[in-house]
Design a protein around this motif. Structure first.
Motif, PDB file in Angstrom:
ATOM      1  N   MET A  53     -33.163  -0.849  -3.821  1.00 25.92           N
ATOM      2  CA  MET A  53     -33.304  -1.187  -5.229  1.00 25.92           C
ATOM      3  C   MET A  53     -33.264  -2.695  -5.451  1.00 25.92           C
ATOM      4  O   MET A  53     -34.065  -3.238  -6.185  1.00 25.92           O
ATOM      5  N   ILE A  54     -32.296  -3.357  -4.827  1.00 25.16           N
ATOM      6  CA  ILE A  54     -32.159  -4.798  -4.981  1.00 25.16           C
ATOM      7  C   ILE A  54     -33.346  -5.521  -4.331  1.00 25.16           C
ATOM      8  O   ILE A  54     -33.859  -6.495  -4.868  1.00 25.16           O
ATOM      9  N   VAL A  55     -33.784  -5.009  -3.193  1.00 20.73           N
ATOM     10  CA  VAL A  55     -34.915  -5.626  -2.504  1.00 20.73           C
ATOM     11  C   VAL A  55     -36.167  -5.537  -3.369  1.00 20.73           C
ATOM     12  O   VAL A  55     -36.945  -6.490  -3.461  1.00 20.73           O
ATOM     13  N   ARG A  56     -36.370  -4.409  -4.015  1.00 20.81           N
ATOM     14  CA  ARG A  56     -37.530  -4.216  -4.889  1.00 20.81           C
ATOM     15  C   ARG A  56     -37.463  -5.169  -6.083  1.00 20.81           C
ATOM     16  O   ARG A  56     -38.470  -5.767  -6.474  1.00 20.81           O
ATOM     17  N   ALA A  57     -36.293  -5.354  -6.667  1.00 20.27           N
ATOM     18  CA  ALA A  57     -36.123  -6.271  -7.799  1.00 20.27           C
ATOM     19  C   ALA A  57     -36.394  -7.716  -7.371  1.00 20.27           C
ATOM     20  O   ALA A  57     -37.054  -8.477  -8.090  1.00 20.27           O
ATOM     21  N   ILE A  58     -35.915  -8.074  -6.205  1.00 21.37           N
ATOM     22  CA  ILE A  58     -36.162  -9.432  -5.697  1.00 21.37           C
ATOM     23  C   ILE A  58     -37.654  -9.635  -5.443  1.00 21.37           C
ATOM     24  O   ILE A  58     -38.209 -10.694  -5.739  1.00 21.37           O
ATOM     25  N   ALA A  59     -38.317  -8.616  -4.897  1.00 20.31           N
ATOM     26  CA  ALA A  59     -39.753  -8.714  -4.635  1.00 20.31           C
ATOM     27  C   ALA A  59     -40.533  -8.877  -5.942  1.00 20.31           C
ATOM     28  O   ALA A  59     -41.473  -9.684  -6.017  1.00 20.31           O
ATOM     29  N   VAL A  60     -40.146  -8.134  -6.974  1.00 27.20           N
ATOM     30  CA  VAL A  60     -40.816  -8.247  -8.271  1.00 27.20           C
ATOM     31  C   VAL A  60     -40.612  -9.642  -8.861  1.00 27.20           C
ATOM     32  O   VAL A  60     -41.557 -10.271  -9.365  1.00 27.20           O
ATOM     33  N   ILE A  61     -39.408 -10.155  -8.784  1.00 26.31           N
ATOM     34  CA  ILE A  61     -39.120 -11.499  -9.301  1.00 26.31           C
ATOM     35  C   ILE A  61     -39.917 -12.544  -8.529  1.00 26.31           C
ATOM     36  O   ILE A  61     -40.473 -13.475  -9.109  1.00 26.31           O
ATOM     37  N   LEU A  62     -39.996 -12.384  -7.226  1.00 27.38           N
ATOM     38  CA  LEU A  62     -40.755 -13.316  -6.396  1.00 27.38           C
ATOM     39  C   LEU A  62     -42.240 -13.311  -6.761  1.00 27.38           C
ATOM     40  O   LEU A  62     -42.856 -14.367  -6.890  1.00 27.38           O
ATOM     41  N   VAL A  63     -42.787 -12.142  -6.966  1.00 27.32           N
ATOM     42  CA  VAL A  63     -44.201 -12.039  -7.355  1.00 27.32           C
ATOM     43  C   VAL A  63     -44.423 -12.676  -8.718  1.00 27.32           C
ATOM     44  O   VAL A  63     -45.405 -13.409  -8.925  1.00 27.32           O
ATOM     45  N   LEU A  64     -43.536 -12.444  -9.664  1.00 26.76           N
ATOM     46  CA  LEU A  64     -43.669 -13.039 -10.990  1.00 26.76           C
ATOM     47  C   LEU A  64     -43.598 -14.566 -10.925  1.00 26.76           C
ATOM     48  O   LEU A  64     -44.360 -15.264 -11.602  1.00 26.76           O
ATOM     49  N   GLU A  65     -42.694 -15.063 -10.099  1.00 23.10           N
ATOM     50  CA  GLU A  65     -42.593 -16.518  -9.937  1.00 23.10           C
ATOM     51  C   GLU A  65     -43.853 -17.093  -9.301  1.00 23.10           C
ATOM     52  O   GLU A  65     -44.327 -18.153  -9.706  1.00 23.10           O
ATOM     53  N   LEU A  66     -44.405 -16.423  -8.322  1.00 26.02           N
ATOM     54  CA  LEU A  66     -45.638 -16.888  -7.684  1.00 26.02           C
ATOM     55  C   LEU A  66     -46.804 -16.901  -8.674  1.00 26.02           C
ATOM     56  O   LEU A  66     -47.600 -17.849  -8.682  1.00 26.02           O
ATOM     57  N   VAL A  67     -46.898 -15.882  -9.500  1.00 23.05           N
ATOM     58  CA  VAL A  67     -47.960 -15.829 -10.498  1.00 23.05           C
ATOM     59  C   VAL A  67     -47.789 -16.960 -11.511  1.00 23.05           C
ATOM     60  O   VAL A  67     -48.751 -17.660 -11.856  1.00 23.05           O
ATOM     61  N   ALA A  68     -46.578 -17.173 -11.982  1.00 20.12           N
ATOM     62  CA  ALA A  68     -46.323 -18.247 -12.953  1.00 20.12           C
ATOM     63  C   ALA A  68     -46.611 -19.615 -12.347  1.00 20.12           C
ATOM     64  O   ALA A  68     -47.249 -20.464 -12.981  1.00 20.12           O
ATOM     65  N   CYS A  69     -46.176 -19.846 -11.124  1.00 15.08           N
ATOM     66  CA  CYS A  69     -46.441 -21.134 -10.464  1.00 15.08           C
ATOM     67  C   CYS A  69     -47.930 -21.336 -10.224  1.00 15.08           C
ATOM     68  O   CYS A  69     -48.456 -22.441 -10.402  1.00 15.08           O
ATOM     69  N   GLY A  70     -48.614 -20.280  -9.832  1.00 11.93           N
ATOM     70  CA  GLY A  70     -50.059 -20.378  -9.636  1.00 11.93           C
ATOM     71  C   GLY A  70     -50.783 -20.716 -10.930  1.00 11.93           C
ATOM     72  O   GLY A  70     -51.690 -21.557 -10.945  1.00 11.93           O
ATOM     73  N   TYR A  71     -50.372 -20.078 -12.016  1.00 13.30           N
ATOM     74  CA  TYR A  71     -50.981 -20.363 -13.320  1.00 13.30           C
ATOM     75  C   TYR A  71     -50.749 -21.817 -13.728  1.00 13.30           C
ATOM     76  O   TYR A  71     -51.680 -22.508 -14.156  1.00 13.30           O
ATOM     77  N   LEU A  72     -49.531 -22.297 -13.583  1.00  9.43           N
ATOM     78  CA  LEU A  72     -49.228 -23.683 -13.936  1.00  9.43           C
ATOM     79  C   LEU A  72     -49.962 -24.669 -13.041  1.00  9.43           C
ATOM     80  O   LEU A  72     -50.429 -25.716 -13.509  1.00  9.43           O
ATOM     81  N   PHE A  73     -50.096 -24.344 -11.763  1.00  8.30           N
ATOM     82  CA  PHE A  73     -50.831 -25.215 -10.849  1.00  8.30           C
ATOM     83  C   PHE A  73     -52.299 -25.304 -11.235  1.00  8.30           C
ATOM     84  O   PHE A  73     -52.881 -26.391 -11.248  1.00  8.30           O
ATOM     85  N   VAL A  74     -52.911 -24.196 -11.552  1.00  9.85           N
ATOM     86  CA  VAL A  74     -54.325 -24.185 -11.960  1.00  9.85           C
ATOM     87  C   VAL A  74     -54.495 -24.944 -13.268  1.00  9.85           C
ATOM     88  O   VAL A  74     -55.458 -25.707 -13.424  1.00  9.85           O
ATOM     89  N   GLN A  75     -53.586 -24.778 -14.211  1.00 11.01           N
ATOM     90  CA  GLN A  75     -53.668 -25.506 -15.480  1.00 11.01           C
ATOM     91  C   GLN A  75     -53.581 -27.007 -15.252  1.00 11.01           C
ATOM     92  O   GLN A  75     -54.311 -27.783 -15.839  1.00 11.01           O
ATOM     93  N   ARG A  76     -52.686 -27.428 -14.391  1.00  9.21           N
ATOM     94  CA  ARG A  76     -52.509 -28.859 -14.111  1.00  9.21           C
ATOM     95  C   ARG A  76     -53.734 -29.416 -13.389  1.00  9.21           C
ATOM     96  O   ARG A  76     -54.196 -30.512 -13.674  1.00  9.21           O
ATOM     97  N   ALA A  77     -54.268 -28.656 -12.448  1.00 11.73           N
ATOM     98  CA  ALA A  77     -55.425 -29.123 -11.679  1.00 11.73           C
ATOM     99  C   ALA A  77     -56.688 -29.188 -12.538  1.00 11.73           C
ATOM    100  O   ALA A  77     -57.580 -29.989 -12.267  1.00 11.73           O
TER     101      ALA A  77
END
Length: 118
Positions: free
Chosen positions: A1-25
């Motif tokens: 359960m905890i591993v799944r929650a961490i994986a979801v948070i990690l994916v959300l962070e990657l998506v947010a960082c990718g979006y911000l990187f594309v916006q900046r570029a």
């Protein structure tokens, strides 16, 4: 359960960082005259405007940068700023008139006629 929650948070962070990187570029960087050709005092004074434009990418900041370049006689560089204002605010008649002025000062009447549709 905890591993799944961490994986979801990690994916959300990657998506947010990718979006911000594309916006900046995707933000355009202002074209400035070569520093060796600029007045050293003007080169210092314009740096805060350049940083502001790079951070916000809004029409008001592009207009301020274009006006500063226009005031120093860098007409071709100011024209690029005013064209960016026109992309951000197509209804800006002030940007159109500034573009026409820059084109007139650089002697490019043919481009001025094409840009106004005449």
């Amino acid at each position: 359960m905890i591993v799944r929650a961490i994986a979801v948070i990690l994916v959300l962070e990657l998506v947010a960082c990718g979006y911000l990187f594309v916006q900046r570029a995707a933000r355009p960087v202002p074209m400035l005259p070569e520093k060796t050709l600029m007045n050293p005092l003007f080169a210092e004074d314009i740096q805060p405007l350049v940083k502001q434009v790079a951070q916000t990418n809004n029409a008001y900041d592009w207009m301020r940068l274009g006006e500063a370049l226009l005031g120093q006689g860098y007409y071709s560089h100011a024209e690029l700023c005013f064209r960016r204002v026109l992309k951000l605010m197509p209804e800006s008649r002030l940007a159109e008139s500034r573009i026409a002025y820059c084109l007139e000062r650089t002697g490019e009447q043919n481009r001025a006629a094409k840009s106004t549709g005449n």
